[in-house]
Structures are given as C-alpha cells and as structure tokens.
Design an enzyme around this catalytic site. Structure first.
Site, PDB file in Angstrom:
ATOM      1  N   ASP A   9      -9.205 -16.168   9.055  1.00  0.00           N
ATOM      2  CA  ASP A   9      -7.871 -16.647   9.394  1.00  0.00           C
ATOM      3  C   ASP A   9      -8.059 -17.857  10.312  1.00  0.00           C
ATOM      4  O   ASP A   9      -9.159 -18.386  10.460  1.00  0.00           O
ATOM      5  CB  ASP A   9      -7.017 -15.527  10.011  1.00  0.00           C
ATOM      6  CG  ASP A   9      -7.500 -15.098  11.394  1.00  0.00           C
ATOM      7  OD1 ASP A   9      -8.548 -15.595  11.865  1.00  0.00           O
ATOM      8  OD2 ASP A   9      -6.827 -14.238  12.007  1.00  0.00           O
ATOM      9  N   CYS A  66     -12.278 -13.233  11.998  1.00  0.00           N
ATOM     10  CA  CYS A  66     -10.978 -13.445  12.646  1.00  0.00           C
ATOM     11  C   CYS A  66     -11.246 -13.547  14.152  1.00  0.00           C
ATOM     12  O   CYS A  66     -12.383 -13.780  14.565  1.00  0.00           O
ATOM     13  CB  CYS A  66      -9.968 -12.360  12.276  1.00  0.00           C
ATOM     14  SG  CYS A  66     -10.378 -10.684  12.802  1.00  0.00           S
ATOM     15  N   GLY A  67     -10.218 -13.390  14.971  1.00  0.00           N
ATOM     16  CA  GLY A  67     -10.427 -13.537  16.404  1.00  0.00           C
ATOM     17  C   GLY A  67     -11.349 -12.467  16.967  1.00  0.00           C
ATOM     18  O   GLY A  67     -12.293 -12.752  17.701  1.00  0.00           O
ATOM     19  N   THR A  68     -11.065 -11.228  16.623  1.00  0.00           N
ATOM     20  CA  THR A  68     -11.857 -10.103  17.119  1.00  0.00           C
ATOM     21  C   THR A  68     -12.800  -9.506  16.080  1.00  0.00           C
ATOM     22  O   THR A  68     -13.723  -8.777  16.445  1.00  0.00           O
ATOM     23  CB  THR A  68     -10.925  -8.961  17.557  1.00  0.00           C
ATOM     24  OG1 THR A  68     -10.152  -8.572  16.402  1.00  0.00           O
ATOM     25  CG2 THR A  68      -9.993  -9.388  18.688  1.00  0.00           C
ATOM     26  N   GLY A  69     -12.508  -9.732  14.812  1.00  0.00           N
ATOM     27  CA  GLY A  69     -13.213  -9.047  13.720  1.00  0.00           C
ATOM     28  C   GLY A  69     -12.588  -7.700  13.393  1.00  0.00           C
ATOM     29  O   GLY A  69     -12.906  -7.108  12.359  1.00  0.00           O
ATOM     30  N   ILE A  70     -11.708  -7.235  14.248  1.00  0.00           N
ATOM     31  CA  ILE A  70     -11.142  -5.886  14.058  1.00  0.00           C
ATOM     32  C   ILE A  70     -10.141  -5.867  12.906  1.00  0.00           C
ATOM     33  O   ILE A  70     -10.199  -5.001  12.024  1.00  0.00           O
ATOM     34  CB  ILE A  70     -10.488  -5.389  15.367  1.00  0.00           C
ATOM     35  CG1 ILE A  70     -11.558  -5.158  16.427  1.00  0.00           C
ATOM     36  CG2 ILE A  70      -9.702  -4.103  15.108  1.00  0.00           C
ATOM     37  CD1 ILE A  70     -11.001  -4.848  17.810  1.00  0.00           C
ATOM     38  N   GLY A  71      -9.204  -6.801  12.912  1.00  0.00           N
ATOM     39  CA  GLY A  71      -8.199  -6.831  11.841  1.00  0.00           C
ATOM     40  C   GLY A  71      -8.857  -6.991  10.479  1.00  0.00           C
ATOM     41  O   GLY A  71      -8.479  -6.319   9.510  1.00  0.00           O
ATOM     42  N   ARG A 133     -31.441   9.543   2.283  1.00  0.00           N
ATOM     43  CA  ARG A 133     -30.353  10.334   2.870  1.00  0.00           C
ATOM     44  C   ARG A 133     -29.116   9.464   3.148  1.00  0.00           C
ATOM     45  O   ARG A 133     -27.984   9.960   3.132  1.00  0.00           O
ATOM     46  CB  ARG A 133     -30.826  11.012   4.165  1.00  0.00           C
ATOM     47  CG  ARG A 133     -31.113  10.069   5.321  1.00  0.00           C
ATOM     48  CD  ARG A 133     -31.766  10.796   6.490  1.00  0.00           C
ATOM     49  NE  ARG A 133     -31.930   9.943   7.663  1.00  0.00           N
ATOM     50  CZ  ARG A 133     -32.890   9.031   7.812  1.00  0.00           C
ATOM     51  NH1 ARG A 133     -33.755   8.825   6.833  1.00  0.00           N
ATOM     52  NH2 ARG A 133     -32.971   8.314   8.920  1.00  0.00           N
TER      53      ARG A 133
HETATM   54  C1  RB5 Z   1      -4.932 -13.799  15.445  1.00  0.00           C
HETATM   55  O1  RB5 Z   1      -4.291 -14.206  16.608  1.00  0.00           O
HETATM   56  C2  RB5 Z   1      -5.675 -12.500  15.691  1.00  0.00           C
HETATM   57  O2  RB5 Z   1      -4.786 -11.461  15.881  1.00  0.00           O
HETATM   58  C3  RB5 Z   1      -6.607 -12.204  14.526  1.00  0.00           C
HETATM   59  O3  RB5 Z   1      -7.478 -13.255  14.331  1.00  0.00           O
HETATM   60  C4  RB5 Z   1      -7.499 -10.970  14.664  1.00  0.00           C
HETATM   61  O4  RB5 Z   1      -8.177 -10.968  15.880  1.00  0.00           O
HETATM   62  C5  RB5 Z   1      -6.883  -9.681  14.343  1.00  0.00           C
HETATM   63  O5  RB5 Z   1      -7.517  -8.632  14.361  1.00  0.00           O
END
Ligand code: RB5
Length: 146
Positions: A9, A66-71, A133
């Site tokens: 993103d 993305c910003g955190t990689g989490i989304g 395994r």
């Molecule tokens: C965008 O601002 C941010 O929310 C997105 O890049 C990401 O970090 C979401 O998990």
C-alpha cells in the site's frame, strides 16, 4: 530463481521498490502491484492481487509491505493455500521457511528499515522448507484442524 509477486500500500512503497529492484537485478522474475509513490491505497487490494497470483503460479512467492506488515499478513492469510509470515528479523525469515513453508513474506516499512528488510528477504529466498514433521503440521492448516 523464482517468480515473485510483490505488492504494497502507500505505506510500503519504498521498501517494495527497493526489494523489487534488488530481486530483479539478482535474476528473479518480478511482478509489482500497488500504488505509485504519493498515491493512497488500501492494503487488502494489494494482498489480494499478490496472493491470487501466488496461488495460480506453481512454486512462486509473494512479498507484501504495508506500514506494520500486520494488515497485509491478516489479509493474505484469509486465502487458503497462502502461508504469509510477518518477519521483523532474519530468524523469523529462516524459521518461517524451514518450519512453516511460508510462501508470502510480509514486512512493515514503519517497523523495519531498508537494510534489515533486505537481509530478511535474502534469508527468506535462500532457505528451503524442511518437510518431515513440519509438512504434517502445515497440512493441518487445510484440514480444519487449526
Ligand atoms: C496505513 O496507514 C496502515 O494502516 C497500513 O499500511 C498497515 O500498517 C495496516 O496494517
């Protein structure tokens, strides 16, 4: 050499570009998805674009930033057959390939600087799945046992 689909993103464009250029120079086949620098976008769109192609292309890999990689990791792991791993260390990258047969690497540009992102990516693409395994455990993802 691998076929690699890489997307981001707006918060991951710089790492996306760095990794795409580096991996292409190394001889991998690279396909890029996501916005240009300065454009806004929603991370699930790039996750879907990359993961659908990984699923359709045998032995290919994905990278999502993305910003955190989490989304990105959350969105990617909604698709059966995708094993997306959010990595913030080289140890994560090694383990997610050896133990989890990760086929999508997720990175957070606001968390992981360019040097570390390159190092993580290098380990990810030079480490093989161990099978054994771990194969049984990974297969359980798709057996409704997780
Ligand atoms: C965008 O601002 C941010 O929310 C997105 O890049 C990401 O970090 C979401 O998990």
């Amino acid at each position: 050499m691998s076929v690699i689909f890489i997307g981001s993103d707006h918060a991951g464009v710089r790492i996306r570009t760095l990794l795409a250029d580096t991996l292409q120079a190394e001889g991998h086949e690279i396909h890029v998805f996501g916005p240009a620098e300065g454009e806004k976008s929603d991370y699930p769109e790039a996750a879907r674009a990359v993961c659908s192609r990984v699923l359709a292309t045998p032995d290919s890999f994905g990278i999502l930033v993305c910003g955190t990689g989490i989304g990105m990791s959350m969105a990617a792991n909604r698709l059966p057959g995708i094993r997306a791993a959010l990595c913030s260390s080289e140890f994560h990258a090694k383990a997610c390939r050896e133990h989890n047969n990760a086929n999508v690497l997720c990175l957070g540009e606001r968390v992981t600087g360019p040097g570390l992102a390159l190092a993580i990516t290098k380990v990810f693409f030079s480490t093989d799945f161990e099978g054994g395994r771990h194969q049984r455990r990974v297969q359980m993802f798709d057996n409704g046992l997780n």
